[in-house]
Design an enzyme around this catalytic site. Structure first.
Site, PDB file in Angstrom:
ATOM      1  N   LYS A   1       0.849  -1.187   0.000  1.00 52.82           N
ATOM      2  CA  LYS A   1       0.000   0.000   0.000  1.00 52.82           C
ATOM      3  C   LYS A   1       0.888   1.242   0.000  1.00 52.82           C
ATOM      4  O   LYS A   1       1.838   1.340   0.774  1.00 52.82           O
ATOM      5  CB  LYS A   1      -0.901   0.036   1.241  1.00 52.82           C
ATOM      6  CG  LYS A   1      -1.936  -1.069   1.303  1.00 52.82           C
ATOM      7  CD  LYS A   1      -3.042  -0.863   0.291  1.00 52.82           C
ATOM      8  CE  LYS A   1      -4.124  -1.926   0.442  1.00 52.82           C
ATOM      9  NZ  LYS A   1      -5.195  -1.772  -0.550  1.00 52.82           N
TER      10      LYS A   1
ATOM     11  N   THR B   1     -14.325  -5.398  -8.853  1.00 54.30           N
ATOM     12  CA  THR B   1     -14.349  -5.880  -7.471  1.00 54.30           C
ATOM     13  C   THR B   1     -15.760  -6.322  -7.086  1.00 54.30           C
ATOM     14  O   THR B   1     -15.950  -7.398  -6.503  1.00 54.30           O
ATOM     15  CB  THR B   1     -13.854  -4.794  -6.504  1.00 54.30           C
ATOM     16  OG1 THR B   1     -12.527  -4.395  -6.884  1.00 54.30           O
ATOM     17  CG2 THR B   1     -13.820  -5.316  -5.079  1.00 54.30           C
TER      18      THR B   1
ATOM     19  N   SER C   1      -6.926  -6.115 -12.792  1.00 48.36           N
ATOM     20  CA  SER C   1      -5.736  -5.270 -12.895  1.00 48.36           C
ATOM     21  C   SER C   1      -4.579  -6.034 -13.526  1.00 48.36           C
ATOM     22  O   SER C   1      -3.842  -5.505 -14.368  1.00 48.36           O
ATOM     23  CB  SER C   1      -5.321  -4.759 -11.506  1.00 48.36           C
ATOM     24  OG  SER C   1      -6.055  -3.617 -11.141  1.00 48.36           O
TER      25      SER C   1
END
Length: 336
Positions: A12, A98, A264
């Site tokens: 992240k 998602t 992705s």
């Protein structure tokens, strides 16, 4: 990523900002440029940025900032980032991947009879915390003619929209055009306080907003049969213990929201090959059902796991060990 058999690790990259007042769009743009400028030396080689909470509309800005420096001139900046807008060679389905992947995961575990008292999705009552980029496509697909679940409630920071007989999701989405929060919509339904989302009874309770939303006290009074984690870490450890004692199963984030990273990866590795939306949907479903879902089901049935999360972690760790052994790792020797 291991669960989806994707050869990426995870990280992240973030910046802490004040909660109140929230940043304006211009301030978020400046923050995005600062992050990319600071991290530019390892973007493109060690790190491939993709969208996350609060950044889905900033990927184009990030590409523009990275293009100013181009620390590796032979790398096309647009190939470094995933979740790009269509105008920058992105995949349109990435924005809904998602939520759609969550529908595929949920449908699979239900069809495999992993959830007691939920034999099919048709007619099942669904309550969703959140109504952003993840929940909107989830709610639309789960209530479609294919699945026919009944979405009784959705929520955001402004309020809860509730309707006993079920919300008309296409009409609700239409009412949200040009509006940022539910409270601004003129859709006809009951409106409750945001915290009431935990009090509405359901068969399936979906958490698709932020982390740590389902705590100990919420878990004690939650009236549902299944919790679906479309957000990252929405359930605290204390809450999960309560849910387990109450016999409420959890479809964990490690599996339920993996559709985003799956698409992705397809965008990064095979963008040109997956330009057709039907191909992308087929590949996403294969990833959620065949690559991840089927091994989880086998682990539950063969290894006698009682929690889907434990089975998912087992599958991921088994793949990690197999990959290390393929590289020549000798675990017995190293343990001596």
């Amino acid at each position: 990523n291991l669960l989806m058999n994707i050869p990426w690790s995870g990280a992240k990259l973030c910046v802490r900002t004040p909660k109140n007042p929230p940043l304006s769009f211009q301030e978020r743009r400046r923050a995005a440029r600062v992050i990319i400028s600071a991290a530019r030396k390892f973007i493109g080689t060690e790190y491939l940025p993709g969208p996350d909470l609060g950044t889905g509309d900033l990927i184009g800005v990030m590409i523009d900032e990275y293009s100013k420096y181009r620390p590796y001139p032979w790398i096309d900046p647009k190939r470094v980032f995933t979740g790009k807008p269509e105008e920058l060679q992105g995949l349109r389905i990435r924005r809904e991947s998602t939520g759609l992947g969550g529908v595929y995961a949920l449908s699979h575990v239900v069809s495999e009879k992993l959830i007691e008292e939920i034999a099919e999705l048709q007619g099942k009552r669904v309550v969703c915390q959140g109504f952003g980029q993840v929940i909107r496509p989830f709610a639309e697909h789960i209530s479609s003619e294919e699945h026919r679940a009944v979405v009784r409630a959705v929520s955001d920071i402004s309020c809860v929209f509730f309707k006993e007989s079920g919300l008309d999701i296409p009409k609700l989405l239409e009412s949200m055009r040009g509006r940022s929060v539910l409270a601004e919509s003129e859709y006809d339904c009951d409106r409750l306080a945001p915290e009431d989302i935990h009090k509405i009874s359901s068969d399936i309770h979906v958490y698709g907003a932020r982390e740590n939303q389902l705590g100990f006290s919420e878990a004690e009074r939650l009236n549902t049969r299944l919790v679906v984690e479309l957000a990252n870490f929405p359930t605290t450890l204390a809450a999960e213990e309560v849910l387990e004692k109450r016999g409420i199963q959890v479809l964990p984030d490690i599996y339920a929201n993996a559709g985003g990273v799956a698409v992705s990866y397809d965008e990064w590795a095979n963008g040109d090959l997956f330009a057709n939306e039907a191909n992308i949907r087929d590949e996403l479903k294969r990833s959620m059902v065949t690559i991840a879902g089927a091994p989880i089901v086998r682990a539950i049935k063969d290894k006698k796991f009682t929690r889907i999360r434990d089975a998912a972690i087992y599958v991921a760790l088994t793949r990690a060990i197999a990959q290390d052994r393929a590289r020549g790792a000798d675990f017995e020797k190293e343990a001596m």
